[in-house]
Scaffold this motif. Structure first.
Motif, PDB file in Angstrom:
ATOM      1  N   UNK A  18     -14.869  10.845   3.184  1.00 50.04           N
ATOM      2  CA  UNK A  18     -13.884   9.943   3.783  1.00 50.04           C
ATOM      3  C   UNK A  18     -13.117   9.138   2.739  1.00 50.04           C
ATOM      4  N   UNK A  19     -13.802   8.704   1.698  1.00 46.61           N
ATOM      5  CA  UNK A  19     -13.139   7.919   0.650  1.00 46.61           C
ATOM      6  C   UNK A  19     -11.947   8.695   0.078  1.00 46.61           C
ATOM      7  N   UNK A  20     -12.164   9.998  -0.146  1.00 45.11           N
ATOM      8  CA  UNK A  20     -11.069  10.818  -0.678  1.00 45.11           C
ATOM      9  C   UNK A  20      -9.960  10.987   0.355  1.00 45.11           C
ATOM     10  N   UNK A  21     -10.368  11.182   1.619  1.00 51.70           N
ATOM     11  CA  UNK A  21      -9.388  11.378   2.693  1.00 51.70           C
ATOM     12  C   UNK A  21      -8.540  10.123   2.886  1.00 51.70           C
ATOM     13  N   UNK A  22      -9.198   8.953   2.863  1.00 49.27           N
ATOM     14  CA  UNK A  22      -8.474   7.690   3.092  1.00 49.27           C
ATOM     15  C   UNK A  22      -7.403   7.480   2.022  1.00 49.27           C
ATOM     16  N   UNK A  23      -7.760   7.798   0.759  1.00 47.55           N
ATOM     17  CA  UNK A  23      -6.764   7.650  -0.313  1.00 47.55           C
ATOM     18  C   UNK A  23      -5.508   8.460  -0.009  1.00 47.55           C
ATOM     19  N   UNK A  24      -5.697   9.666   0.537  1.00 50.48           N
ATOM     20  CA  UNK A  24      -4.548  10.511   0.857  1.00 50.48           C
ATOM     21  C   UNK A  24      -3.818  10.005   2.108  1.00 50.48           C
ATOM     22  N   UNK A  25      -4.582   9.591   3.111  1.00 45.07           N
ATOM     23  CA  UNK A  25      -3.971   9.098   4.359  1.00 45.07           C
ATOM     24  C   UNK A  25      -3.105   7.869   4.095  1.00 45.07           C
ATOM     25  N   UNK A  26      -3.567   7.017   3.181  1.00 48.26           N
ATOM     26  CA  UNK A  26      -2.880   5.756   2.913  1.00 48.26           C
ATOM     27  C   UNK A  26      -1.439   5.938   2.424  1.00 48.26           C
ATOM     28  N   UNK A  27      -1.143   7.126   1.906  1.00 44.19           N
ATOM     29  CA  UNK A  27       0.218   7.360   1.402  1.00 44.19           C
ATOM     30  C   UNK A  27       1.254   7.238   2.515  1.00 44.19           C
ATOM     31  N   UNK A  28       0.882   7.685   3.737  1.00 41.34           N
ATOM     32  CA  UNK A  28       1.886   7.692   4.802  1.00 41.34           C
ATOM     33  C   UNK A  28       1.444   7.001   6.088  1.00 41.34           C
ATOM     34  N   UNK A  29       0.159   6.587   6.184  1.00 36.13           N
ATOM     35  CA  UNK A  29      -0.313   5.993   7.429  1.00 36.13           C
ATOM     36  C   UNK A  29      -1.146   4.742   7.142  1.00 36.13           C
ATOM     37  N   UNK A  30      -1.597   4.086   8.200  1.00 35.10           N
ATOM     38  CA  UNK A  30      -2.446   2.898   8.052  1.00 35.10           C
ATOM     39  C   UNK A  30      -3.805   3.144   8.699  1.00 35.10           C
ATOM     40  N   UNK A  73     -14.135   1.450  23.058  1.00 35.69           N
ATOM     41  CA  UNK A  73     -12.950   0.695  23.482  1.00 35.69           C
ATOM     42  C   UNK A  73     -12.714  -0.517  22.571  1.00 35.69           C
ATOM     43  N   UNK A  74     -13.820  -1.223  22.256  1.00 34.26           N
ATOM     44  CA  UNK A  74     -13.709  -2.393  21.390  1.00 34.26           C
ATOM     45  C   UNK A  74     -13.197  -2.009  20.002  1.00 34.26           C
ATOM     46  N   UNK A  75     -13.686  -0.874  19.517  1.00 39.39           N
ATOM     47  CA  UNK A  75     -13.262  -0.427  18.190  1.00 39.39           C
ATOM     48  C   UNK A  75     -11.770  -0.113  18.184  1.00 39.39           C
ATOM     49  N   UNK A  76     -11.309   0.565  19.240  1.00 40.19           N
ATOM     50  CA  UNK A  76      -9.896   0.928  19.328  1.00 40.19           C
ATOM     51  C   UNK A  76      -9.026  -0.331  19.399  1.00 40.19           C
ATOM     52  N   UNK A  77      -9.503  -1.322  20.162  1.00 40.30           N
ATOM     53  CA  UNK A  77      -8.763  -2.581  20.282  1.00 40.30           C
ATOM     54  C   UNK A  77      -8.662  -3.272  18.934  1.00 40.30           C
ATOM     55  N   UNK A  78      -9.807  -3.286  18.247  1.00 40.40           N
ATOM     56  CA  UNK A  78      -9.845  -3.906  16.916  1.00 40.40           C
ATOM     57  C   UNK A  78      -8.857  -3.213  15.963  1.00 40.40           C
ATOM     58  N   UNK A  79      -8.819  -1.881  16.038  1.00 36.39           N
ATOM     59  CA  UNK A  79      -7.910  -1.108  15.179  1.00 36.39           C
ATOM     60  C   UNK A  79      -6.463  -1.487  15.480  1.00 36.39           C
ATOM     61  N   UNK A  80      -6.127  -1.617  16.769  1.00 39.49           N
ATOM     62  CA  UNK A  80      -4.764  -1.980  17.158  1.00 39.49           C
ATOM     63  C   UNK A  80      -4.415  -3.375  16.628  1.00 39.49           C
ATOM     64  N   UNK A  81      -5.371  -4.308  16.779  1.00 34.59           N
ATOM     65  CA  UNK A  81      -5.131  -5.675  16.289  1.00 34.59           C
ATOM     66  C   UNK A  81      -4.870  -5.697  14.791  1.00 34.59           C
ATOM     67  N   UNK A  82      -5.456  -4.717  14.084  1.00 33.69           N
ATOM     68  CA  UNK A  82      -5.261  -4.664  12.634  1.00 33.69           C
ATOM     69  C   UNK A  82      -4.082  -3.791  12.222  1.00 33.69           C
ATOM     70  N   UNK A  83      -3.230  -3.485  13.198  1.00 31.29           N
ATOM     71  CA  UNK A  83      -2.023  -2.691  12.944  1.00 31.29           C
ATOM     72  C   UNK A  83      -2.306  -1.327  12.329  1.00 31.29           C
ATOM     73  N   UNK A  84      -3.450  -0.756  12.667  1.00 28.07           N
ATOM     74  CA  UNK A  84      -3.770   0.568  12.137  1.00 28.07           C
ATOM     75  C   UNK A  84      -3.206   1.639  13.079  1.00 28.07           C
ATOM     76  N   UNK A  85      -2.972   2.831  12.574  1.00 32.97           N
ATOM     77  CA  UNK A  85      -2.585   3.927  13.457  1.00 32.97           C
ATOM     78  C   UNK A  85      -3.632   5.043  13.479  1.00 32.97           C
ATOM     79  N   UNK A  86      -4.639   4.927  12.620  1.00 32.78           N
ATOM     80  CA  UNK A  86      -5.742   5.890  12.635  1.00 32.78           C
ATOM     81  C   UNK A  86      -7.062   5.121  12.566  1.00 32.78           C
TER      82      UNK A  86
END
Ligand code: GTP
Ligand code: MG
Ligand code: ZN
Lengths: 231, 256
Positions: A18-30, A73-86
């Motif tokens: 995941x650490x490697x994947x996140x570095x790549x995801x961060x280029x275009x997503x949150x 559901x709580x996790x998804x809500x938390x993600x939305x509050x943090x302006x994440x898209x993934x």
């Protein structure tokens, strides 16, 4: 929001990949990440280094699988509050009967090839209902063993995408990243792909005696037969 | 993917983000190409890029082409179609099974016939001094026996047109024979090595530095002339090693 559930036995390499994947995801997503474990984890410290929103959920004496599902559901809500898209959800994945994937998510099963060629047949819904199977630690086994392992995965789950990855070098991370970027957003009102492991008995509520006469609930005997004992 | 006519590496960037000096290198079947360079110079990363058939999507930004074009999604992602085999000295057999049981399992997964396993064992025994028997348990094989079996298995069962080898010189097997065996039948072989004998078995070698491909050296005529002498010295060193292993004394040396 895209929900990616990353499951797999302890130490199989989930965080490393995941650490490697996140570095790549961060280029275009949150992306953001929630790690669920039972008693303790320091994965949050590792993810923190990547400067993304990180949260830990400890299930304590609840089945970590049930815990993760109950709190989705709580996790998804938390993600939305943090302006994440993934939302990347790394599970604890302790037992081989875990069935942590909701239908609309991308289900990723991380499996360690050093555990032997029969492992893919032993792992239940964790592997058989996954969309992507990430086989790690191929760097320490022979080519032959990797190939046999891969065939066993195909036997157990013919419809999955298999990625041979390395948590140390980052091999395979680009491919998993592409799959995440290409997946559709996860809808509301999720259902599970497979029923979660059963646990409705007196042991669940804290009974400490071992002898059978103390136990009630839905119980399975060693010969495989099931019974309901109770009122 | 049996019909590979050419493997091409298109350079990306090195560890400091600077463009690699080598912009492009193509390798044809039957060629063994060396990869040399100090520790941390990016040899394993190059091997890893090829293994993944990188498409400018790894940290180095390299692109790997097959027959001059980017390999299709299917070839990149279906491990059955990828046909790249790897051998390194960090690899072990971990399956708790007998040699024959395991080889039969592997042969079956690759649709090979039933005497394939015996052929692998016979071939492996030409690479190691310690005989391997079918009923041996995989996990008790010595390092040399394991590596010999892995090399023979790659040659016979995996049968991949591209073979990537990472430093097998210290594996305790007959390294020249192993390399010849793996390179046979028109395979493309990349071998990471510091060993003079292996390095001079290649026609060309890629020199790595700080993560980048810096130079391609073509074997010189003097180097070709030196080869036989090097083999003699190497065999001599091997015999000394054997003497030591068997509890003998080495009180004098006579280099050929
Ligand atoms: N050799 C090798 N080691 C690996 C690989 N992937 C991960 N590891 C190592 O395996 C260990 C466990 O990796 P983690 O990424 O923490 O595993 P995990 O699945 O996240 O573990 P938990 O979250 O505790 O369940 C670490 O020491 C990693 O460095 C791999 O591909 N090859
Ligand atoms: Mg982890
Ligand atoms: Zn479980």
């Amino acid at each position: 929001m895209k929900l990616v559930v990353i499951a797999g036995t302890p130490g199989s390499g989930k965080t490393s990949v995941l650490m490697h994947v996140i570095k790549l995801l961060k280029k275009t997503t949150s992306p953001c990440v929630v790690k669920v474990d039972c008693l303790w984890t320091d994965d949050d410290k590792r993810f923190d280094r990547l400067n993304i929103p990180v949260r830990v959920g400890l299930s304590k004496d609840m089945c970590p699988d049930h815990f993760a599902i109950y709190n989705t559901d709580d996790m998804l809500e938390w993600a939305t509050r943090n302006n994440a898209d993934i939302l990347l959800n790394e599970t604890a994945g302790l037992c081989l009967r875990c069935a942590p994937y909701p239908d609309g998510c991308l289900a990723v099963c991380v499996i360690d090839v050093t555990t032997g060629p029969n492992t893919p047949l032993k792992v239940g819904p964790l592997l058989t209902t996954a969309d992507v199977i990430v086989a790690t630690k191929g760097d320490i086994v022979s080519q032959a063993e990797r190939e046999v392992f891969r065939e066993r995965i195909i036997e157990a789950n013919p419809h999955s995408r298999i990625i041979e990855a390395n948590g140390l070098s980052g091999q395979g991370a680009a491919e998993l990243t592409r799959i995440i970027l290409d997946m559709p957003a996860t809808g509301a009102d999720l259902s599970l792909r497979h029923n979660a492991p059963l646990a409705i008995c007196t042991l669940c509520t804290g009974e400490m005696h071992v002898s059978k006469r103390y136990h009630m609930g839905v119980l399975r005997h060693i010969d495989g037969s099931m019974e309901y004992k109770g009122e | 993917m049996k019909l590979i006519q050419e493997l091409t590496i298109i350079g990306g960037i090195d560890k400091s983000g600077i463009k690699e000096e080598i912009e492009k290198i193509s390798i044809s079947p039957g060629e063994i190409i060396g990869v040399v360079g100090p520790t941390g110079s990016g040899k394993s990363t190059l091997i890893c890029d090829i293994e993944q058939l990188a498409q400018a999507d790894t940290p180095t930004g390299r692109t790997i082409l097959i027959n001059g074009v980017a390999p299709g999604q299917e070839i990149r992602t279906d491990p059955r179609k990828k046909c790249i085999a790897q051998l390194s000295q960090n690899m072990h057999f971990l399956a708790d099974m007998s040699v024959i049981e395991f080889l039969n399992m592997h042969a079956k997964s690759r649709n090979k016939n039933s005497n394939t396993a015996q052929r692998v064992i016979a071939m492996a025994n030409t690479l190691t001094g310690e005989p391997i028997y079918p009923e041996h348990q995989l996990t008790i094989l010595s390092g040399g026996q394991s590596r010999a079996l892995m090399a023979a298995d790659i040659a016979v069962i995996s049968d991949s047109p591209i073979v990537l080898i990472d430093e097998i010189e210290n594996a305790g097997i007959k390294k020249q024979e192993a390399l010849k065996l793996l390179a046979s039948e028109g395979k493309i072989v990349l071998v990471v090595t510091h060993d003079p004998v292996l390095a001079l078995m290649t026609k060309r070698r890629i020199v790595m530095k700080t993560g980048g491909m810096r130079q391609i050296i073509t074997k010189t005529t003097s180097e070709i002339g030196l080869w036989n002498k090097l083999v003699k010295i190497d065999n001599y060193m091997m015999s000394l090693r054997d003497t030591i292993r068997h509890g003998g004394l080495v009180e004098e040396v006579s280099v050929a």
